[in-house]
Design a protein around this motif. Structure first.
Motif, mmCIF file in Angstrom:
data_model
loop_
_atom_site.group_PDB
_atom_site.id
_atom_site.type_symbol
_atom_site.label_atom_id
_atom_site.label_comp_id
_atom_site.label_asym_id
_atom_site.label_seq_id
_atom_site.Cartn_x
_atom_site.Cartn_y
_atom_site.Cartn_z
ATOM 1 N N SER A 8 50.738 -63.992 39.165
ATOM 2 C CA SER A 8 52.150 -64.650 39.441
ATOM 3 C C SER A 8 51.990 -66.311 39.295
ATOM 4 O O SER A 8 52.444 -67.016 39.876
ATOM 5 C CB SER A 8 52.488 -64.580 41.272
ATOM 6 O OG SER A 8 52.612 -63.314 41.470
ATOM 7 N N ALA A 10 53.593 -69.169 37.357
ATOM 8 C CA ALA A 10 54.468 -69.330 36.735
ATOM 9 C C ALA A 10 54.782 -70.554 35.803
ATOM 10 O O ALA A 10 53.852 -71.573 35.882
ATOM 11 C CB ALA A 10 55.781 -69.897 37.925
ATOM 12 N N TRP A 38 61.776 -67.107 41.266
ATOM 13 C CA TRP A 38 61.731 -65.877 40.925
ATOM 14 C C TRP A 38 60.985 -65.077 42.086
ATOM 15 O O TRP A 38 61.185 -64.127 42.797
ATOM 16 C CB TRP A 38 61.186 -65.246 39.688
ATOM 17 C CG TRP A 38 59.672 -65.813 39.585
ATOM 18 C CD1 TRP A 38 59.268 -66.933 39.393
ATOM 19 C CD2 TRP A 38 58.354 -64.877 40.043
ATOM 20 N NE1 TRP A 38 57.607 -66.768 39.543
ATOM 21 C CE2 TRP A 38 57.342 -65.617 39.882
ATOM 22 C CE3 TRP A 38 58.353 -63.628 40.725
ATOM 23 C CZ2 TRP A 38 56.104 -65.189 40.117
ATOM 24 C CZ3 TRP A 38 57.141 -63.331 40.806
ATOM 25 C CH2 TRP A 38 55.914 -63.843 40.643
ATOM 26 N N ASP A 59 60.119 -58.183 40.575
ATOM 27 C CA ASP A 59 59.500 -59.667 40.782
ATOM 28 C C ASP A 59 58.457 -59.182 42.171
ATOM 29 O O ASP A 59 57.381 -59.744 42.238
ATOM 30 C CB ASP A 59 60.486 -60.649 41.234
ATOM 31 C CG ASP A 59 61.532 -60.965 40.217
ATOM 32 O OD1 ASP A 59 61.098 -61.110 38.883
ATOM 33 O OD2 ASP A 59 62.627 -61.144 40.462
ATOM 34 N N HIS A 170 48.711 -62.706 34.628
ATOM 35 C CA HIS A 170 49.982 -62.404 34.621
ATOM 36 C C HIS A 170 50.756 -63.725 34.732
ATOM 37 O O HIS A 170 50.604 -64.545 35.626
ATOM 38 C CB HIS A 170 50.330 -61.496 35.916
ATOM 39 C CG HIS A 170 51.905 -61.490 36.458
ATOM 40 N ND1 HIS A 170 52.231 -61.546 37.784
ATOM 41 C CD2 HIS A 170 52.991 -61.825 35.826
ATOM 42 C CE1 HIS A 170 53.450 -61.711 37.847
ATOM 43 N NE2 HIS A 170 54.009 -61.682 36.598
ATOM 44 N N ALA A 172 54.640 -65.679 34.947
ATOM 45 C CA ALA A 172 55.969 -65.426 35.008
ATOM 46 C C ALA A 172 56.769 -66.706 34.187
ATOM 47 O O ALA A 172 56.647 -67.627 34.667
ATOM 48 C CB ALA A 172 56.231 -65.253 36.736
ATOM 49 N N ALA A 206 62.844 -63.893 35.842
ATOM 50 C CA ALA A 206 61.862 -64.181 35.063
ATOM 51 C C ALA A 206 61.484 -63.275 34.244
ATOM 52 O O ALA A 206 61.920 -62.071 34.194
ATOM 53 C CB ALA A 206 60.585 -64.569 36.026
ATOM 54 N N HIS A 208 58.151 -61.385 32.809
ATOM 55 C CA HIS A 208 56.736 -61.501 33.545
ATOM 56 C C HIS A 208 55.919 -60.713 32.079
ATOM 57 O O HIS A 208 56.277 -59.937 31.430
ATOM 58 C CB HIS A 208 56.518 -60.331 34.450
ATOM 59 C CG HIS A 208 57.278 -60.784 35.825
ATOM 60 N ND1 HIS A 208 56.909 -61.610 36.816
ATOM 61 C CD2 HIS A 208 58.619 -60.452 36.118
ATOM 62 C CE1 HIS A 208 57.513 -61.819 37.605
ATOM 63 N NE2 HIS A 208 58.903 -61.084 37.294
#
Ligand SMILES: NC(=O)c1ccc[n+]([C@@H]2O[C@H](COP(=O)([O-])OP(=O)(O)OC[C@H]3O[C@@H](n4cnc5c(N)ncnc54)[C@H](OP(=O)(O)O)[C@@H]3O)[C@@H](O)[C@H]2O)c1
Length: 215
Positions: A8, A10, A38, A59, A170, A172, A206, A208
């Motif tokens: 997560s 961003a 998001w 999300d 990960h 976003a 977003a 991802h």
């Protein structure tokens, strides 16, 4: 072997993971909250704040996944707070109030030693002054058979990426341009470091992307 996971995290279209000029009023830097829009509508976030509603689609799925199977966290000192240099006293205990959303040991990288702080709900902040490998070893030991989550911020993720220590990341990608701030990948050849795009899933809020490191 357990994993070191970024979840997560961003970034803007132009690659910034935080806006410029972080301070007490702007924990994510100026305009930084636009990166997190998001996340703020997800059930995961709403539950963290005592509400039983929120978005339950793509999300939220990724936001919830970010907390699953995590036995310890690593943070950079600027993600922990706006205080710079030697700690003036013990009053700063993070942005998150008396019961932070971690609920496991959290290892904060800093050049300035400080005694651990036990918070409500199972979070203890430990301050690590001997570098990223030591922080990872301590976090792994604390996490046991669970993974370690690397929370950020930008400089800390860059250091672990450059050392090839992140197994899964990960990102976003928020549909915003910041123009300035802390760039996540600038100057890092992540392909040479072995990272590949393994998954990409769009939502209205977003895009991802999950990067993994081969071998
Ligand atoms: N976009 C997102 O999803 C997201 C997620 C989390 C955070 N953020 C944002 O990212 C920003 C913070 O990122 P940042 O790049 O400014 O800083 P950071 O990575 O959080 O922290 C950097 C600081 O950590 C300490 N540190 C890092 N590596 C170290 C090492 N090897 N040994 C000892 N100390 C070490 C140093 O502090 P000292 O030398 O001062 O002790 C260094 O200045 C914040 O605005 C935060 O809100 C964004």
């Amino acid at each position: 072997m357990t994993k070191l996971r970024v979840q997560s995290f961003a970034i803007s279209i132009d690659g910034y993971g935080a806006g410029p000029n972080q301070d007490l009023q702007n924990p994510l830097g100026v305009r930084g909250p636009e990166l997190m829009e998001w996340f703020l509508t997800t059930r995961a976030w709403r539950r963290m704040h005592g509400h039983d509603d929120g978005e339950t689609g793509v999300d939220n799925g990724l936001a919830e996944q970010g907390f699953n199977g995590i036995g310890a966290w690593i943070l950079g000192r600027n993600m922990f707070g706006p205080v710079r240099g030697p700690w003036p006293d013990d009053s700063w205990k993070g942005w998150w109030g008396p019961n932070p959303p971690y609920h496991v040991p959290v290892f904060v990288l800093t050049h300035h030693a400080r005694a651990p702080i036990a918070m409500q709900g199972g979070t203890t902040f430990h301050f690590v002054t001997d570098g990223i490998a030591a922080a990872l070893a301590a976090a792994r030991a604390a996490a046991g058979d669970k993974d370690v989550r690397l929370g950020g911020g930008v400089a800390t993720i860059r250091a672990y990426l450059a050392a090839g220590l992140i197994d899964e990341m990960h990102l976003a990608i928020a549909p915003v341009l910041l123009g300035a701030g802390e760039p996540l990948l600038a100057g890092l050849d992540v392909t040479r470091l072995g990272y590949r795009v393994n998954e990409h899933v769009p939502s209205p809020a977003a895009t991802h992307v999950v990067l993994t490191r081969a071998g």
